[in-house]
Motif scaffolding. Structure first.
Motif, PDB file in Angstrom:
ATOM      1  N   ASN A  57       0.897  -1.176   0.106  1.00  0.00           N
ATOM      2  CA  ASN A  57      -0.244   0.293   0.094  1.00  0.00           C
ATOM      3  C   ASN A  57       0.968   1.594  -0.006  1.00  0.00           C
ATOM      4  OD1 ASN A  57      -1.916  -1.453   0.092  1.00  0.00           O
ATOM      5  ND2 ASN A  57      -2.745  -1.742   2.452  1.00  0.00           N
ATOM      6  N   GLY A  58       2.419   1.394   0.834  1.00  0.00           N
ATOM      7  CA  GLY A  58       2.753   2.275   1.208  1.00  0.00           C
ATOM      8  C   GLY A  58       3.653   2.559  -0.474  1.00  0.00           C
ATOM      9  N   PHE A  59       3.628   1.949  -1.603  1.00  0.00           N
ATOM     10  CA  PHE A  59       4.056   2.175  -2.614  1.00  0.00           C
ATOM     11  C   PHE A  59       3.375   2.676  -3.534  1.00  0.00           C
ATOM     12  CE2 PHE A  59       4.578   1.192  -6.874  1.00  0.00           C
ATOM     13  CZ  PHE A  59       6.161   1.368  -7.460  1.00  0.00           C
ATOM     14  N   VAL A  60       2.409   1.926  -3.298  1.00  0.00           N
ATOM     15  CA  VAL A  60       0.645   2.354  -4.607  1.00  0.00           C
ATOM     16  C   VAL A  60       0.498   4.180  -4.518  1.00  0.00           C
ATOM     17  CG1 VAL A  60      -1.228   2.030  -4.990  1.00  0.00           C
ATOM     18  CG2 VAL A  60       0.267  -0.358  -4.680  1.00  0.00           C
ATOM     19  N   ILE A  61       0.454   4.004  -3.083  1.00  0.00           N
ATOM     20  CA  ILE A  61      -0.449   6.286  -2.594  1.00  0.00           C
ATOM     21  C   ILE A  61       0.837   6.544  -2.630  1.00  0.00           C
ATOM     22  CG2 ILE A  61      -0.486   6.691  -0.896  1.00  0.00           C
ATOM     23  CD1 ILE A  61      -2.542   4.491   0.929  1.00  0.00           C
ATOM     24  N   ALA A  62       2.359   6.417  -2.824  1.00  0.00           N
ATOM     25  CA  ALA A  62       3.011   7.536  -3.152  1.00  0.00           C
ATOM     26  C   ALA A  62       2.985   7.542  -4.599  1.00  0.00           C
ATOM     27  CB  ALA A  62       4.049   7.231  -2.514  1.00  0.00           C
ATOM     28  N   TYR A  63       3.308   6.565  -5.570  1.00  0.00           N
ATOM     29  CA  TYR A  63       3.326   6.894  -6.797  1.00  0.00           C
ATOM     30  C   TYR A  63       1.896   7.302  -7.147  1.00  0.00           C
ATOM     31  CZ  TYR A  63       3.939   4.589 -11.682  1.00  0.00           C
ATOM     32  OH  TYR A  63       3.334   3.983 -13.129  1.00  0.00           O
ATOM     33  N   ALA A  64       0.413   6.901  -6.911  1.00  0.00           N
ATOM     34  CA  ALA A  64      -0.431   7.121  -7.093  1.00  0.00           C
ATOM     35  C   ALA A  64      -0.425   8.618  -7.365  1.00  0.00           C
ATOM     36  CB  ALA A  64      -1.702   6.938  -7.268  1.00  0.00           C
ATOM     37  N   ALA A  65       0.234   9.154  -5.308  1.00  0.00           N
ATOM     38  CA  ALA A  65      -0.124  10.163  -5.499  1.00  0.00           C
ATOM     39  C   ALA A  65       1.005  11.411  -6.066  1.00  0.00           C
ATOM     40  CB  ALA A  65       0.176  11.372  -4.043  1.00  0.00           C
ATOM     41  N   LEU A  66       1.586  10.782  -6.766  1.00  0.00           N
ATOM     42  CA  LEU A  66       2.805  12.281  -7.266  1.00  0.00           C
ATOM     43  C   LEU A  66       2.724  12.030  -8.555  1.00  0.00           C
ATOM     44  CD1 LEU A  66       5.158  11.367  -4.562  1.00  0.00           C
ATOM     45  CD2 LEU A  66       4.039  13.476  -4.743  1.00  0.00           C
ATOM     46  N   LEU A  67       2.127  11.095  -9.013  1.00  0.00           N
ATOM     47  CA  LEU A  67       2.635  11.287 -11.269  1.00  0.00           C
ATOM     48  C   LEU A  67       2.269  12.270 -11.411  1.00  0.00           C
ATOM     49  CD1 LEU A  67       0.555   7.471 -11.504  1.00  0.00           C
ATOM     50  CD2 LEU A  67       3.364   8.376 -11.873  1.00  0.00           C
ATOM     51  N   ILE A  68       0.985  13.292 -11.343  1.00  0.00           N
ATOM     52  CA  ILE A  68       1.384  14.275 -12.181  1.00  0.00           C
ATOM     53  C   ILE A  68       2.197  15.662 -11.882  1.00  0.00           C
ATOM     54  CG2 ILE A  68      -0.618  15.933 -11.933  1.00  0.00           C
ATOM     55  CD1 ILE A  68      -2.857  14.816 -11.636  1.00  0.00           C
ATOM     56  N   THR A  69       2.568  15.591 -10.558  1.00  0.00           N
ATOM     57  CA  THR A  69       3.401  16.374 -10.257  1.00  0.00           C
ATOM     58  C   THR A  69       4.827  16.353 -10.630  1.00  0.00           C
ATOM     59  OG1 THR A  69       2.285  17.173  -7.246  1.00  0.00           O
ATOM     60  CG2 THR A  69       4.491  17.421  -7.967  1.00  0.00           C
ATOM     61  N   ALA A  70       5.223  14.704 -10.970  1.00  0.00           N
ATOM     62  CA  ALA A  70       6.119  14.365 -11.539  1.00  0.00           C
ATOM     63  C   ALA A  70       5.922  14.665 -12.804  1.00  0.00           C
ATOM     64  CB  ALA A  70       6.543  13.021 -11.017  1.00  0.00           C
TER      65      ALA A  70
END
Length: 449
Positions: A57-70
């Protein structure tokens, strides 16, 4: 251009694709590998299942949260710089995960891996759009898509072998030399300064969309969390409203005025949702009905991944020449047929149905990306890449949540779940065929006034 110059340019383009394939592979394989590590992690840290699941879950949440910003950061600072930085972050996070002495340390390392992955993945589309001639983008995206399809399935199989042979820590440690090699290759082959601009980052927007997407991902990752979707929707709506007032928005509203972007983006997201739901059904049948494990599930999915990997470069090449609408429609038809065939078949026929579904996946992945950015101005591609990847990640989580709920509804639920996937695939393919703007030669688009 001389023959020698053309040869050097072709070698540079091939090197860029190799870097992007390697980078995408290491991120995608780590997004699926954790499921085979659960027994080893529970034993190593003497922890319960709910606690260990936060490694995923930690990986998925961080990944999804930052795609637009990145994605936007790639436009501001250049995708090459973001790609290399993401690889370094991913390597350091992998090292920390492999050396973790407690479960909280491992979860923190996985969150950092998610950050690095979010920095890496959106840059592929941005770099291909900037580096490759318009008539060769589809083929390049096809190779990257094939790599991602294979990695998604090889994660459980390869991870299972590594865990069994060397232990779970090596699942993370093996990433370190791979990422460092990708950094060296990126510095050698990926052109510097591509599409970099001097725009400013909207930090208020970063907070709103990051927290909103993280909350939405949390809501979709487990039962009983759906009420969290309400505050997530409010935060995302506030972000959208803020973007209309920003002189340099994180997600420019004019991206959504392009019909091709909306239609191809929808088809691409729908394909990821259907694929995630189908993979869940395969896992349910293999592990619940047949008594297999995660490695067996990966082996059952292997024909689908191989089929997708083989056809994806061809689909990308064709989309450069005839347009992606008919190809995506055919792909969604095959994906829907494969889902239904799997639900209604057993043994060898079920495997054949999954191979048909894999052909569908391969026919959609590259054309969906190619068509989504075909008519966009170059300065919009980084933000568009972040949006596309976010939509696909959200669709995957939603597909698992919805199909998982349907599959547990009682007798006949398995067939109902497969029918739902088939209906979504067919309707999305039809929408792509009818609504995608007529194909225009890329040189005409490039030279338009």
């Amino acid at each position: 251009m001389s023959t020698r110059e053309e040869s050097v340019q072709s070698a540079g383009l091939a090197g860029s694709v190799a870097v992007l394939c390697l980078s995408a592979f290491v991120v995608m394989i780590d997004s699926t590998v954790v499921q085979v590590m659960v027994p080893a992690l529970t034993a190593s840290f003497d922890a319960g299942l709910d606690d260990v699941l936060w490694v995923f879950n930690g990986f998925v949440i961080a990944y999804a949260a930052l795609l637009i910003t990145a994605g936007r950061l790639g436009g501001v600072h250049g995708p090459r710089r973001l790609l290399i930085a993401g690889l370094v972050v991913f390597a350091l996070a992998s090292l920390a995960g492999g050396l973790a002495t407690s479960l909280p340390q491992l979860v923190a390392a996985r969150v950092a891996q998610g950050v690095g992955g979010a920095m890496i993945v959106p840059q592929a589309l941005t770099l291909i759009a900037a580096v490759f001639p318009a008539e060769r983008r589809g083929a390049a995206l096809g190779l990257v898509s094939a790599t991602m399809a294979l990695a998604a399935v090889l994660g459980p199989v390869g991870g299972g072998l590594v865990v069994t042979t060397w232990g779970w820590r090596w699942v993370f440690l093996v990433n370190v030399p791979v990422c460092l090699a990708a950094v060296v290759l990126a510095r050698r082959w990926v052109p510097p300064g591509v599409t970099a601009s001097r725009g400013r980052l909207d930090w208020g927007g970063v907070v709103l969309i990051g927290v909103g997407l993280a909350t939405a991902s949390y809501a979709l990752l487990g039962p009983g969390r759906l009420p969290w979707l309400a505050p997530a929707a409010v935060l995302i709506a506030m972000f959208a409203a803020r973007q209309r007032r920003q002189p340099d928005p994180l997600m420019p509203p004019r991206v959504f005025r392009d019909r091709a972007f909306l239609v191809a983006g929808w088809v691409g997201a729908a394909q990821f949702g259907v694929l995630a739901g189908l993979m869940l059904l395969v896992s349910v049948r293999v592990q619940s009905e047949l008594g297999g494990d995660a490695i067996d599930t990966g082996l059952a999915l292997l024909p689908m991944a191989v089929a997708a990997g083989l056809i994806s470069p061809v689909a990308g090449w064709l989309s450069d020449r005839i347009g992606g609408g008919p190809i995506m429609a055919a792909g969604m038809l095959a994906l829907g047929a494969g889902a239904s065939g799997f639900a209604l078949s057993t043994s060898g026929l079920a495997v054949a149905a999954l191979a048909v579904a894999g052909l569908g996946v391969g026919l959609v992945m590259a054309p969906a990306s190619t068509e989504a950015i075909r008519r966009l101005a170059p300065d919009l591609v980084p933000a568009a890449s972040g949006v596309l990847n976010t939509a696909r990640q959200a669709a995957s989580l939603l597909g698992v949540a919805v199909i998982g709920g349907i599959a547990q509804a009682g007798p006949g639920a398995f067939t109902t779940a497969a029918g739902t996937l088939t209906a979504l695939a067919l309707l999305s393919g039809l929408a792509g065929l009818l609504l995608l703007p007529r194909h225009v030669r890329d040189d005409a688009l490039t030279n338009r006034p």
